[in-house]
Design an enzyme around this catalytic site. Structure first.
Site, PDB file in Angstrom:
ATOM      1  N   TRP A   1      -6.254   7.126  13.440  1.00 15.09           N
ATOM      2  CA  TRP A   1      -4.968   7.515  12.866  1.00 15.09           C
ATOM      3  C   TRP A   1      -3.934   7.566  13.991  1.00 15.09           C
ATOM      4  CZ3 TRP A   1      -2.718  11.851  14.943  1.00 15.09           C
ATOM      5  CH2 TRP A   1      -3.561  12.788  15.551  1.00 15.09           C
TER       6      TRP A   1
ATOM      7  N   GLU B   1      -1.524  21.073  23.686  1.00 15.69           N
ATOM      8  CA  GLU B   1      -1.888  19.658  23.550  1.00 15.69           C
ATOM      9  C   GLU B   1      -1.015  18.767  24.429  1.00 15.69           C
ATOM     10  OE1 GLU B   1      -4.385  18.357  21.999  1.00 15.69           O
ATOM     11  OE2 GLU B   1      -5.060  19.897  20.601  1.00 15.69           O
TER      12      GLU B   1
ATOM     13  N   GLU C   1      -6.554  12.246  22.633  1.00 16.75           N
ATOM     14  CA  GLU C   1      -5.920  13.568  22.669  1.00 16.75           C
ATOM     15  C   GLU C   1      -4.395  13.467  22.688  1.00 16.75           C
ATOM     16  OE1 GLU C   1      -6.866  16.746  22.662  1.00 16.75           O
ATOM     17  OE2 GLU C   1      -9.010  16.405  22.458  1.00 16.75           O
TER      18      GLU C   1
ATOM     19  N   HIS D   1      -2.376  14.151  19.648  1.00 22.51           N
ATOM     20  CA  HIS D   1      -2.287  15.492  19.050  1.00 22.51           C
ATOM     21  C   HIS D   1      -0.937  16.142  19.340  1.00 22.51           C
ATOM     22  CE1 HIS D   1      -6.996  15.727  19.235  1.00 22.51           C
ATOM     23  NE2 HIS D   1      -6.539  14.742  18.492  1.00 22.51           N
TER      24      HIS D   1
ATOM     25  N   GLU E   1     -13.419  22.207  23.374  1.00 21.97           N
ATOM     26  CA  GLU E   1     -13.260  21.346  22.191  1.00 21.97           C
ATOM     27  C   GLU E   1     -13.599  22.137  20.929  1.00 21.97           C
ATOM     28  OE1 GLU E   1     -11.808  18.566  22.082  1.00 21.97           O
ATOM     29  OE2 GLU E   1     -12.003  17.672  24.061  1.00 21.97           O
TER      30      GLU E   1
ATOM     31  N   THR F   1     -10.679  24.484  20.176  1.00 23.45           N
ATOM     32  CA  THR F   1      -9.520  23.830  19.552  1.00 23.45           C
ATOM     33  C   THR F   1      -9.856  23.372  18.131  1.00 23.45           C
ATOM     34  OG1 THR F   1     -10.108  21.827  20.770  1.00 23.45           O
ATOM     35  CG2 THR F   1      -8.263  23.091  21.621  1.00 23.45           C
TER      36      THR F   1
ATOM     37  N   ASP G   1     -10.756  15.461  15.040  1.00 21.66           N
ATOM     38  CA  ASP G   1     -10.886  14.806  16.357  1.00 21.66           C
ATOM     39  C   ASP G   1     -11.584  15.740  17.347  1.00 21.66           C
ATOM     40  OD1 ASP G   1      -9.558  12.483  15.692  1.00 21.66           O
ATOM     41  OD2 ASP G   1      -7.911  12.750  17.131  1.00 21.66           O
ATOM     42  N   GLU G   2     -11.153  17.000  17.341  1.00 24.93           N
ATOM     43  CA  GLU G   2     -11.724  17.973  18.301  1.00 24.93           C
ATOM     44  C   GLU G   2     -13.230  18.123  18.060  1.00 24.93           C
ATOM     45  OE1 GLU G   2      -9.599  18.389  20.396  1.00 24.93           O
ATOM     46  OE2 GLU G   2      -7.659  19.123  19.678  1.00 24.93           O
TER      47      GLU G   2
ATOM     48  N   HIS H   1     -15.036  15.256  19.580  1.00 22.17           N
ATOM     49  CA  HIS H   1     -15.097  15.421  21.039  1.00 22.17           C
ATOM     50  C   HIS H   1     -16.118  16.492  21.425  1.00 22.17           C
ATOM     51  CE1 HIS H   1     -10.679  13.826  21.192  1.00 22.17           C
ATOM     52  NE2 HIS H   1     -11.570  12.863  21.016  1.00 22.17           N
TER      53      HIS H   1
HETATM   54 FE   LIG Z   1      -9.691  18.279  22.361  1.00 18.25          FE
HETATM   55 FE   LIG Z   2      -6.462  18.085  21.137  1.00 13.78          FE
END
Ligand SMILES: [Fe+2]
Ligand SMILES: [Fe+2]
Length: 396
Positions: free
Chosen positions: A95, A138, A176, A179, A229, A232, A261-262, A265
């Protein structure tokens, strides 16, 4: 290898400790850069230089990992290529911030912005403060890439190195980077926040760096990133919930997408540490205990807006009150990681390794007890102005 202490920043001045619960009260001693001293003091005149970070940093232990341990990380390159890089998404499938924002090239742009602003009107000031703090955190992604590249054995030696460790670091950074970009543009368009103050805070923060005390060791570093991670993932997930409660479904979708996403990760970093536990349990458990003794400092703990000397504490207090990221989350993350890495089941450890294992396994309930006591002692919360929202006051 001998430890090197960089003590050039030492100062005897102690400011009140950070208030992020319950970590602050347990932190190791801190030392202050000249610009944290009150102006007017003699020392300030002697020491003050332009562009020095404003906040406290620890005396640093550097390059604590011996050469033969560096070899372990070299030998893991193929494993990283096969097992860790798969947790990155190809750019064409990722995205992008634009997917969630009004399209400035379309005829409907102004109407879409109007709708965004209507929805954002319902977000209370305390939620805005947390969103801004998350966005600023971020936006300091250059600092986090720098941190990864301080680590011996895994750093990107050229800036375009083709080792799997270096590829991970650059592509993780690139993921990242979306974000902060997305949250920044959303908050800008909302018209609810003082963008100039926010931009200043970002500049100060990147200029100050961060101080997680990783000793250039990827054992320490990947434990830190595993923790962060997940932190977040939890906080963006909770902000999504708040946005939904206040009727901004688009914002909820944005925060939820970032949270996922976090999570991806977190999976990659916890898998890396799982591998370290498999091949070198003693060193890994000792690094885990060491990071927990030092307390996991938040990535944006050095934030400053040019006004509030305790901005991070204040932002953290609002996040705690709203349940976005709390002391309980800190204990929960630790407990999760202990379970994820089966720390209590490790066998064949050295005496020091066993001590570290014992410390880490007993820590979550200890943190919870301390937190409960702190809550009993907690006084009536103050209300303070935040420059990010035009000095409107928010309860801590
Ligand atoms: Fe992250
Ligand atoms: Fe992030």
């Amino acid at each position: 290898m001998a430890l090197k202490l960089n003590s050039f920043i030492s100062q005897s001045h102690q400011l009140p400790s950070l208030a992020f619960p319950p970590i602050a009260s347990l932190r190791s001693p801190k030392f202050y850069t000249a610009s944290t001293l009150k102006s007017g003091s003699k020392e300030v005149q002697n020491l003050k230089k332009p562009f020095m970070p404003r906040r406290e940093v620890h005396v640093q232990v550097t390059h604590s990992m011996p050469a033969h341990k560096i070899e372990i990380f070299k030998s893991l390159e193929d494993w990283v290529g096969q097992n860790i890089l798969v947790h990155l998404n190809p750019v064409e499938k990722c995205w992008q911030p634009q997917d969630f924002l009004p399209d400035p090239a379309s005829d409907g742009f102004e109407e879409q912005v109007k709708e965004l602003r209507e929805r954002a009107k319902e977000i209370p000031d305390d939620c805005l403060v947390v969103l801004v703090g998350d966005m600023i955190t971020e936006e300091a992604v250059p600092t986090y890439q720098t941190m990864l590249n301080t680590m011996d054995g895994v750093r990107d030696e050229t800036g375009a190195s083709l080792t799997p460790w270096a590829i991970w670091t650059r592509e993780w950074t690139a993921e990242e980077n979306r974000h902060g970009d997305l949250l920044n543009k959303y908050l800008y368009l909302s018209g609810r926040v003082d963008m100039r103050q926010i931009e200043k805070t970002i500049q100060y923060l990147i200029g100050s760096g961060m101080d997680p005390q990783m000793e250039n060791s990827p054992y320490h570093g990947f434990i830190y990133t595993s923790f962060q991670e997940r932190a977040t993932f939890i906080s963006h997930g909770n902000t999504a919930r708040l946005a939904k409660e206040h009727g901004d479904i688009k914002l909820a979708q944005i925060c939820g997408t970032i949270a996922s996403d976090e999570k991806r990760h977190e999976t990659a970093y916890t898998k890396t540490v799982e591998k370290l536990f498999e091949i070198d349990p003693d060193e890994t458990v000792m690094a885990f205990a060491d990071m927990m003794r030092k307390k996991i400092s938040m990535p944006a703990h050095l934030m400053y807006d040019g006004h509030d000397d305790n901005l991070f504490d204040h932002f953290s207090a609002v996040a705690q009150r709203l349940g976005v990221y709390t002391a309980k989350d800190y204990a929960d993350i630790l407990e999760f990681l202990v379970g994820r890495w089966k720390v209590d089941k490790l066998t064949g450890l050295s005496a020091e390794g066993q001590k570290a294992q014992d410390y880490v396994c007993r820590l979550p309930p200890r943190i919870r007890r301390l937190e409960e006591r702190a809550q009993v002692r907690a006084k009536e919360a103050a209300t303070i102005p935040f420059s990010w929202i035009f000095d409107r006051k928010v309860k801590l």
